[in-house]
Design an enzyme around this catalytic site. Structure first.
Site, PDB file in Angstrom:
ATOM      1  N   SER A  55       0.896  -0.933  -0.466  1.00 32.53           N
ATOM      2  CA  SER A  55      -0.639   0.112   0.062  1.00 32.53           C
ATOM      3  C   SER A  55       1.147   1.324   0.050  1.00 32.53           C
ATOM      4  O   SER A  55       1.605   1.447  -1.006  1.00 32.53           O
ATOM      5  CB  SER A  55      -0.931  -0.157   1.296  1.00 32.53           C
ATOM      6  N   ASP A  63      -2.502   6.286  -4.331  1.00 33.25           N
ATOM      7  CA  ASP A  63      -1.204   5.643  -3.967  1.00 33.25           C
ATOM      8  C   ASP A  63      -0.808   4.584  -4.281  1.00 33.25           C
ATOM      9  O   ASP A  63      -1.033   4.007  -5.654  1.00 33.25           O
ATOM     10  CB  ASP A  63      -1.532   5.386  -2.043  1.00 33.25           C
ATOM     11  N   ASP A  96      -0.597   1.561  -4.784  1.00 30.45           N
ATOM     12  CA  ASP A  96      -1.840   0.037  -5.368  1.00 30.45           C
ATOM     13  C   ASP A  96      -3.320   0.501  -5.577  1.00 30.45           C
ATOM     14  O   ASP A  96      -3.681  -0.290  -5.967  1.00 30.45           O
ATOM     15  CB  ASP A  96      -2.205  -1.139  -4.364  1.00 30.45           C
ATOM     16  N   ASP A 150      -5.950   2.727  -3.586  1.00 33.23           N
ATOM     17  CA  ASP A 150      -6.825   3.025  -3.540  1.00 33.23           C
ATOM     18  C   ASP A 150      -6.739   3.667  -2.450  1.00 33.23           C
ATOM     19  O   ASP A 150      -9.015   3.309  -2.445  1.00 33.23           O
ATOM     20  CB  ASP A 150      -6.570   0.798  -2.166  1.00 33.23           C
TER      21      ASP A 150
END
Length: 443
Positions: free
Chosen positions: A102, A255, A257, A259
């Site tokens: 993340s 960010d 990834d 999400d």
């Protein structure tokens, strides 16, 4: 192996992210799936982000699942976490794995484990999977190199399915049409959103989307930022500076990834204000509820979900439109759990989020979704423009209407074994001897 999977610094050793720890986690998960769904076809989806070794880890995961006789859907390159969640539901998978850490610093990587509904695993599956992983005491027990024919590659054709579903969320196509040349600046911060977010914005109808060129480069070292976290203004600096030069109506970021979503908007003087997670959650919830109300779609069977650490202002907004509100523990897997619980009752989830820059405006994904959130935030800005206001002015109007809320976030990092022990002591102390006064107010 924690409740969501693995996360840690990459390196050698059993407490680091490497092909061996990833392999043991995957074999443990495979063993649990085989026991849970004995006699059924087991399909799994696998994806990864931009981090160093992410592709290597993802291919390792896919190989092990395939070697266990599962049918595996592996994305051809990096993809956002929410698309992995979508793929699990869309393709009828029993599980999925997203290789990502993340918004953590560049030294980290991670492994998110998902269940049949596209949400990260929750009890009792988390404990049961952990037990299976712990039972693997030798890497020779990991199956690999078998049945590569079980792996199916997902490409741009699947992206189009996901993007079309996101396009269906549009609530104000006429406002977008009237403001299609509204200036938008976007950065993926070297991550997964580089392709899908600009494409989603174009699908909604926006024509003037500029990107931060230096940060469109896929790089797990994140060379232009100290930390790839849109919560931090320093991470958003390049995008905000470009927004100021281009006089953008809205600056968006995701960010690594994709999400989480970061949003900056200009105030009356043209200075860009970085919205915190609560403000983003309030604005998107208000926009969805108001547009559902204005288009006659609210019938008392809709609900939103927020986590217990998220501003109560979200609940005030939703209830003012007659929309139900549910609170849950921190983490989108718990938001997904409430969606799962309310579905059989004929109730429709229309939005929800948490203060840590995560929002989910749809129920076909069961994790926070920066791709759809970016598209909806841009549409909210276009809608605000069409009624003669801005998102910055709107949040001020909402404070006047619903009450004034202010919050700030302080992150405290404690590293290594000593850090873990200190965190444990802190938690024990807070629980056994809670404070009687906080900031001069009695508790």
């Amino acid at each position: 192996f924690g409740t969501g999977g693995l996360r840690g610094i990459m390196g050698v050793g059993t407490n680091r992210m490497n092909v061996y720890t990833v392999g043991m986690a995957t074999q443990g998960l495979a063993n649990y799936l085989a026991k849970t769904f004995a006699g059924e076809e087991i399909k799994v989806a696998v994806s990864h982000d931009c981090r160093n070794h992410s592709r290597e880890f993802a291919e390792r995961v896919a190989d092990i699942f395939a070697s266990n006789g599962f049918r595996v859907f592996l994305f051809d390159s990096l993809r956002p976490t929410p698309e992995l969640s979508f793929a699990i539901r869309e393709l009828g998978c029993k599980s999925g794995v997203m290789v990502t850490a993340s918004h953590n610093p560049r030294e980290y990587n991670g492994y998110k484990a998902y269940w049949t509904d596209g949400s990260q695993v929750v009890a009792p599956h988390d404990r049961n999977i952990i037990a299976e992983v712990a039972a693997i005491t030798d890497i020779d027990r990991i199956k690999s190199g078998l049945h590569p024919e079980n792996i199916t590659i997902l490409d741009e054709a699947f992206d189009r399915v996901y993007l079309q579903r996101i396009k269906s969320l549009s609530l104000s196509p006429e406002a977008v049409a009237a403001n299609r040349d509204m200036k938008i600046v976007y950065t993926p911060i070297h991550g997964c959103g580089y392709r899908l977010v600009p494409q989603a914005l174009r699908e909604f109808g926006f024509t003037d989307v500029s990107t931060v060129a230096e940060q469109m480069v896929i790089d797990g070292n994140f060379p232009t930022v100290e930390s790839p976290n849109p919560e931090e203004r320093t991470t958003m600096r390049m995008a905000i500076e470009q927004g100021m030069r281009e006089r953008a109506d809205i600056v968006l970021a995701t960010d690594p990834d994709a999400d989480r979503i970061g949003i900056a908007v200009p105030d009356e003087e043209g200075n860009y204000v970085l919205l915190n997670g609560n403000q983003t959650c309030v604005l998107l919830t208000y926009y969805i509820c108001r547009r559902w109300s204005e288009t006659g779609r609210l019938d008392g069977h809709q609900f939103v979900v927020k986590t217990i650490v998220t501003s109560e202002m979200v609940a005030e907004v939703a209830r003012s439109f007659g929309v139900k509100v549910f609170d849950c523990l921190t983490g989108f897997k718990y938001i997904a759990g409430i969606i799962r619980r309310q579905e059989p009752l004929g109730e429709k989830y229309i939005g929800g989020g948490e203060e840590s820059f995560g929002y989910l405006p749809e129920d076909f994904v069961r994790d926070k979704d920066g791709v759809s959130s970016c598209a909806l935030a841009a549409e909210a800005a276009a809608w605000a423009k069409s009624i003669g206001t801005t998102l910055y002015q709107l949040i001020k109007e909402l404070y006047v209407k619903y009450g004034f809320y202010k919050e700030g976030l302080v992150s405290i990092v404690r590293k290594g074994q000593e850090g873990q022990e200190e965190i444990h002591r802190m938690m024990v102390d807070w629980r056994t001897a809670p404070p009687k006064v906080i900031a001069g107010s009695s508790v």
